[in-house]
Enzyme design. Structure first.
Site, mmCIF file in Angstrom:
data_model
loop_
_atom_site.group_PDB
_atom_site.id
_atom_site.type_symbol
_atom_site.label_atom_id
_atom_site.label_comp_id
_atom_site.label_asym_id
_atom_site.label_seq_id
_atom_site.Cartn_x
_atom_site.Cartn_y
_atom_site.Cartn_z
ATOM 1 N N ASN A 1 31.550 30.614 31.046
ATOM 2 C CA ASN A 1 32.418 29.742 31.836
ATOM 3 C C ASN A 1 31.913 29.440 33.248
ATOM 4 O OD1 ASN A 1 33.030 32.384 32.581
ATOM 5 N ND2 ASN A 1 35.147 31.878 33.073
ATOM 6 N N GLU B 1 33.388 43.130 34.381
ATOM 7 C CA GLU B 1 34.230 42.084 34.991
ATOM 8 C C GLU B 1 34.860 41.344 33.821
ATOM 9 O OE1 GLU B 1 34.998 41.320 38.016
ATOM 10 O OE2 GLU B 1 33.449 42.154 39.326
ATOM 11 N N LEU B 2 36.167 41.527 33.597
ATOM 12 C CA LEU B 2 36.775 41.078 32.343
ATOM 13 C C LEU B 2 37.897 40.064 32.590
ATOM 14 C CD1 LEU B 2 36.737 44.660 30.809
ATOM 15 C CD2 LEU B 2 34.994 42.894 30.582
ATOM 16 N N CYS C 1 38.535 33.156 34.612
ATOM 17 C CA CYS C 1 39.236 34.436 34.430
ATOM 18 C C CYS C 1 40.432 34.545 35.375
ATOM 19 C CB CYS C 1 38.268 35.582 34.640
ATOM 20 S SG CYS C 1 37.243 35.343 36.073
ATOM 21 N N GLU D 1 45.559 36.639 27.521
ATOM 22 C CA GLU D 1 44.803 35.666 28.315
ATOM 23 C C GLU D 1 44.672 34.378 27.496
ATOM 24 O OE1 GLU D 1 40.583 36.520 28.854
ATOM 25 O OE2 GLU D 1 40.687 35.647 30.861
ATOM 26 N N GLY E 1 32.727 39.153 30.830
ATOM 27 C CA GLY E 1 33.141 38.523 29.583
ATOM 28 C C GLY E 1 34.494 39.050 29.164
ATOM 29 N N SER E 2 34.719 39.042 27.865
ATOM 30 C CA SER E 2 36.050 39.404 27.369
ATOM 31 C C SER E 2 36.231 40.926 27.343
ATOM 32 C CB SER E 2 36.260 38.815 25.982
ATOM 33 O OG SER E 2 35.216 39.221 25.132
#
Ligand code: NAP
Length: 504
Positions: free
Chosen positions: A183, A279-280, A313, A407, A259-260
């Site tokens: 993204n 970093e989610l 995010c 999310e 990512g996820s």
């Protein structure tokens, strides 16, 4: 140095047939040219004999193709990174390379924005902002390279330390394995590569398979900026194969993953002896109190819930509005959402483009149906405009609907009334995520209470929680992650503190 090569329209089908043995759903010759790129290992641009296609999320056209790596290339990339680190680059040179990269990012910002937009389907408005932010990320990392230093330990503060001097050195942690999402295919790569280089670590980067062209363009700029061979290696290919090498190879000291949540936490479980910085995701909430400036709030939230079709995010997802101004807020908010321009991301006027895949679009449509079935009211969007999902607002969204607790990562937000600040904070905290949250209020006490009680890595006051400047400490709690990015913070994560004690 690699140069982009135009692939003639007539060759495109050939490429697919020869290399992938499959016929694409895309039947017409591509109208525009596509980019072909090799991967970078040890300073060499390499073909692997296999290719990965990059298709436009907007119209399915071929944006480019990239040499496809697997286990063998990932191992070679770690070898190259290890060799590079055997000859450390002094801090002043690292800083100069980062400064030159920042300069090149600025010089080629339009090309960068076009690449981001083409492969991610990001509207040019947002893609240009991403390119500008990446310049800032490199500039900040250059500062960190220059000031990276340890501490002096006050040894005579205890009787045991009397007669001694001690200091700490900050040393590179080792080879960094970086895994990035689709993204922000340029700036989130920058957020891994720039601090790693500032810290003196070589990098093996695995960008998202949907958006590798931006990462490879960044690697080209690094080379042009004078980065010696092996310090940045980019391997594009199956996540499991490349991920396995980064997890299993002991020479990779740290994995930095954006990512996820599912993928991130699994990686961390599989690499208990490494640093795995995550970093989610988030389901970003914002509280709007009755004393807020509703026109200002409506304008900010309409922009920040739908930029890049909500695929950030920290895209605003859950809006909690004090009941006395609930209708007044919707009256201001909904027309602004309806006015957003939906269309081709390449057009300067477009606000909202496609989702990254049809499957994601269909998932969001299903979540809308579920919210409706549970009593949510669709007051904007909720339907397709051609192939694109219109920006959607679900009023009175039930708390157990997916749009309220998971999310969404799509152009959708919920709006729900609340009666007390306690209730609003409880609702905002009511998911497994904790990246950023926001509150709009003119009451300082309420703002400070929210800042203390919202369980998130960051809280914005009178600004959408989608706000991020690249020097900020940025990261989450709970399922949203375990680290902070922003060059000053990432550099600390990517270095080891070594204690030196001197007897006087
Ligand atoms: P994703 O599916 O988790 O993919 C992220 C990266 O992980 C990609 O490079 C992917 O490779 C790779 N990957 C997937 N499975 C893997 C495995 N088993 N081992 C190693 N690597 C693996 O996420 P995404 O859809 O690209 O990005 C969206 C998510 O990122 C959202 O949840 C969003 O909130 C989060 N995000 C968080 C932040 C933040 O700073 N907190 C910023 C941006 C995005 P392939 O592409 O090859 O599958």
């Amino acid at each position: 140095m690699i140069r982009d090569r135009d692939i003639a329209a007539s060759r495109v089908a050939n490429v697919w047939n020869v290399h992938d043995g499959k016929v694409s759903h895309y039947t017409q010759p591509v109208a525009t040219t596509a980019t072909e790129r090799k991967i970078l290992i040890g300073g060499e641009w390499i073909e692997t004999g296999d290719w990965l296609e990059v298709l436009s999320p907007y119209d399915g056209s071929l944006v480019g193709r990239v040499a496809k790596a697997g286990t063998a290339e990932a191992r070679r990339a770690v070898d190259a990174a290890e060799r590079a680190m055997a000859e450390p680059i002094p801090a002043h040179d690292r800083a100069a390379i980062l400064d030159r990269t920042a300069h090149l990012v600025d010089e080629r910002s339009e090309e960068i924005a076009r690449t981001i937009s083409a492969e991610a389907g990001k509207p040019m408005k947002a893609a240009r902002i991403e390119a500008a932010r990446a310049q800032s990320t490199f500039t900040m990392a250059a500062v960190e390279a220059r000031k990276l230093a340890g501490d002096v330990v006050p040894m005579d503060a205890s009787p045991a330390g009397a007669g001694k001097v001690a200091l700490t050195l900050r040393l590179p942690v080792g080879v960094v394995g970086a895994i990035s999402p689709f993204n922000f295919p340029f700036n989130l790569v920058a957020h891994k590569v720039a601090p790693a280089l500032a810290a003196g670590c070589a990098v093996v980067l695995k960008p998202a398979s949907q958006t590798p062209l931006s990462a490879l363009l960044l690697a080209e700029l690094e080379q042009e900026a004078g980065l010696p061979d092996g310090w940045l290696n980019v391997v594009v290919g199956p996540a499991s194969e490349i991920g396995d090498v980064l997890v299993e190879d002991e020479r990779v000291a740290l994995i930095t993953f954006t990512g996820s949540s599912g993928v991130g936490w699994k990686l961390r479980e599989r690499a208990p002896r490494k640093r795995v910085n995550l970093e989610l995701g988030n389901a970003t909430p914002v509280i709007v109190a009755a004393d807020a400036d509703l026109d200002d709030v409506a304008a900010r939230l309409a922009m920040h819930a739908f930029s890049f079709a909500g695929q950030s995010c920290i895209s605003v997802q859950r809006i909690y509005v004090e009941r006395s101004v609930y209708d007044a807020f919707l009256e201001r908010f909904v027309p602004r959402v309806d006015a957003l321009v939906v269309g081709d991301p390449a057009n300067d006027a477009t606000d909202v483009g496609p989702l990254i895949s049809e499957a994601d679009r269909d998932r969001v449509l299903e979540w809308i149906e579920e919210a409706k079935a549970k009593g949510g009211r669709i007051v904007a969007g909720g339907e397709l405009d051609g192939d694109l999902l219109r920006p959607t607002v679900v009023a009175d969204a039930p708390p157990d609907a997916k749009v309220s607790c998971e999310e969404v990562f799509g152009p959708l937000c919920t709006v729900v009334p609340y009666d007390s600040l306690d209730e609003a904070i409880g609702l905002a905290n009511g998911t497994r995520y904790g990246l950023q949250a926001g509150i709009f209020t003119s009451d300082v006490k309420a703002a400070l209470r929210a800042a203390h009680e919202l369980e998130f890595g960051g809280v914005t006051v009178n600004e959408a929680p989608t706000f991020r400047a690249d020097q900020m400490p940025y990261g989450g709690v709970k399922d949203s992650g375990n680290t902070r990015e922003g060059p000053a913070y990432a550099v600390r994560e990517m270095t080891e503190e070594r204690l030196v004690v001197l007897q006087l």
